[in-house]
Design an enzyme around this catalytic site. Sequence first.
Site, PDB file in Angstrom:
ATOM      1  N   GLN A  13       0.450  -1.258   0.056  1.00  7.00           N
ATOM      2  CA  GLN A  13       0.153   0.068  -0.053  1.00  7.00           C
ATOM      3  C   GLN A  13       0.875   1.372   0.175  1.00  7.00           C
ATOM      4  O   GLN A  13       0.717   2.054  -0.942  1.00  7.00           O
ATOM      5  CB  GLN A  13      -0.806  -0.135   1.298  1.00  7.00           C
ATOM      6  N   ASP A  35      10.470  -6.117  -4.221  1.00  5.72           N
ATOM      7  CA  ASP A  35       9.487  -7.010  -3.654  1.00  5.72           C
ATOM      8  C   ASP A  35       9.505  -8.313  -4.066  1.00  5.72           C
ATOM      9  O   ASP A  35      10.150  -8.747  -4.979  1.00  5.72           O
ATOM     10  CB  ASP A  35       7.953  -6.315  -4.070  1.00  5.72           C
ATOM     11  N   ASP A  53      13.095 -11.256  -1.504  1.00  6.94           N
ATOM     12  CA  ASP A  53      12.556 -11.722  -0.400  1.00  6.94           C
ATOM     13  C   ASP A  53      13.381 -11.174   0.804  1.00  6.94           C
ATOM     14  O   ASP A  53      14.330 -11.390   0.944  1.00  6.94           O
ATOM     15  CB  ASP A  53      12.605 -13.493  -0.512  1.00  6.94           C
ATOM     16  N   ILE A  54      12.664 -10.399   1.715  1.00  6.61           N
ATOM     17  CA  ILE A  54      13.478  -9.759   2.600  1.00  6.61           C
ATOM     18  C   ILE A  54      14.186 -10.808   3.681  1.00  6.61           C
ATOM     19  O   ILE A  54      14.915 -10.204   4.566  1.00  6.61           O
ATOM     20  CB  ILE A  54      12.456  -8.476   3.144  1.00  6.61           C
ATOM     21  N   TYR A 143       1.379  -8.636  15.343  1.00  6.02           N
ATOM     22  CA  TYR A 143       1.877  -7.487  14.571  1.00  6.02           C
ATOM     23  C   TYR A 143       2.157  -6.311  15.379  1.00  6.02           C
ATOM     24  O   TYR A 143       3.309  -5.708  15.517  1.00  6.02           O
ATOM     25  CB  TYR A 143       0.814  -6.943  13.562  1.00  6.02           C
ATOM     26  N   LYS A 147       5.881  -4.556  16.098  1.00  9.97           N
ATOM     27  CA  LYS A 147       6.114  -3.035  15.894  1.00  9.97           C
ATOM     28  C   LYS A 147       6.447  -2.430  17.098  1.00  9.97           C
ATOM     29  O   LYS A 147       7.495  -1.556  17.119  1.00  9.97           O
ATOM     30  CB  LYS A 147       4.860  -2.536  15.331  1.00  9.97           C
TER      31      LYS A 147
HETATM   32  C1  AKB Z   1      -3.434  -2.759  10.226  1.00 13.12           C
HETATM   33  O1  AKB Z   1      -4.622  -2.600  10.422  1.00 13.12           O
HETATM   34  O2  AKB Z   1      -2.880  -3.880  10.404  1.00 13.12           O
HETATM   35  C2  AKB Z   1      -2.663  -1.656   9.729  1.00 13.12           C
HETATM   36  C3  AKB Z   1      -2.100  -0.607  10.773  1.00 13.12           C
HETATM   37  C4  AKB Z   1      -3.054   0.026  11.501  1.00 13.12           C
HETATM   38  O3  AKB Z   1      -0.877  -0.726  10.830  1.00 13.12           O
HETATM   39  N1  AKB Z   1      -3.295  -0.872   8.917  1.00 13.12           N
END
Ligand code: AKB
Length: 320
Positions: A13, A35, A53-54, A143, A147
Site C-alpha cells: 500500500q 518486492d 525476499d526480505i 503485529y 512493531k
Molecule cells: C493494520 O490494520 O494492520 C494496519 C495498521 C494500523 O498498522 N493498517
Amino acid sequence: MQEKILIIGSSGQIGTELVTALRKIYCENNVIASDIKPSSYEVMNSGPFEKLDIMDEQLLNFIVKKYKVTQVYLLAALLSATAEKNIELGWALNMRSHSHVLDLARHGLIKKIFWPSSIAVFGPTTPKINTPQYTVMEPNTVYGISKQAGERWNEYYWNNFNVDVRSIRFPGLIGWKSNPGGGTTDYAVEIFHEAITKNKYNCFLNPSTMLPMMYMKDAIRATIELMESETKKIKIRSSYNLGGISFSPKEIGEEIKKHIPKFNISYNEDFRQKIADSWPASINDEHAQKDWGWNLEYDLKKMTEDMIKNLTIKYQRQSI
Ligand code: AKB
C-alpha cells in the site's frame, strides 16, 4: 553525494505510492523498487526493480552493494489481520527484515532508514482518546508486539550505533492506487471499492468502531518530510505518533452516501473487531508537529471526494 534509495515492499500500500513520489524527487534511476512480487505497472516501468525476499539477507546485501544504496525504506511486513492467522511467519518476517536493515546501517553500508510503525503498538490498557506519544503500551497482536519491539530496536541502534533510523506510527492508511493489504483498518479501503462497484459493503467491524486513519497522500508527505528533516530536529528515535482523522464505519458510510446515494452499508463483525477494540480511537501528534512541523491536509470530506474521484476513473479505465 547522490542518494540511492532502496524501497523494500514496493508492491504494498505505501510502497506503490512512495516509489513514484521519491522518483519525482530523486530521479527514476536513483530509486530502486523491490518486492517478492511484481509491483504496479507504473512502478515497474518507471525505474529499476529487483525481486527480493526480505528474509534473504545475502541477496539484500548484494542489491545494496550493486546500486551503492544510501537509504532504505523498509515497508515489507505482515499486517495485523494476516499476522494473526500465521503468527510464526508474522513474527519472523516483521522482526528479521528489520534487523537485516538495521545491521546494514550498523556496518556502514547505508546511511539512513525509514521503518513504519503503527497504532498497533498500543493495546487495551492504553488511554483510547487523544493517545499521547508516551503512554502505556501493551499490544496484544503479533503485529503490534513486533512493531513495539521494532521501535525499541530503532532507539537502541540510534543510541548505541548512531544508526539514523526514522519512524512514524501510522494510523490506518487509505489510498486508491493499491488494494487492501491484510490490515484491520483496511475496511476503510475496501468500502470505497465496493461502494463504487456494487453500491454496498458488508463491514467486518461494528458501526461505532472509531479508529485513527490517514489519507495516503498525507502519509507519503509525512514520510518524505520526516526523512528530509535535519537530524537535530528528530528528537524521537523509536517512532512518532501521527494522528490523522478519526471516524467510525457508520461515519465514513454516511460520507460516501453523499456521493453515491444508493450506497448501503451492513455489518458483520469478525475476529478483526477484537483487534480494532484494542487500538486507540484518536492519537495526539503534538511531538511530530513541534519537532518537524507535521501538519495534516486531508479530512474525511476531502479524502472521500478524492478517493471516489480517482477510484471511479481507475475502474472506468479497467473496463475499457
Ligand atoms: C493494520 O490494520 O494492520 C494496519 C495498521 C494500523 O498498522 N493498517
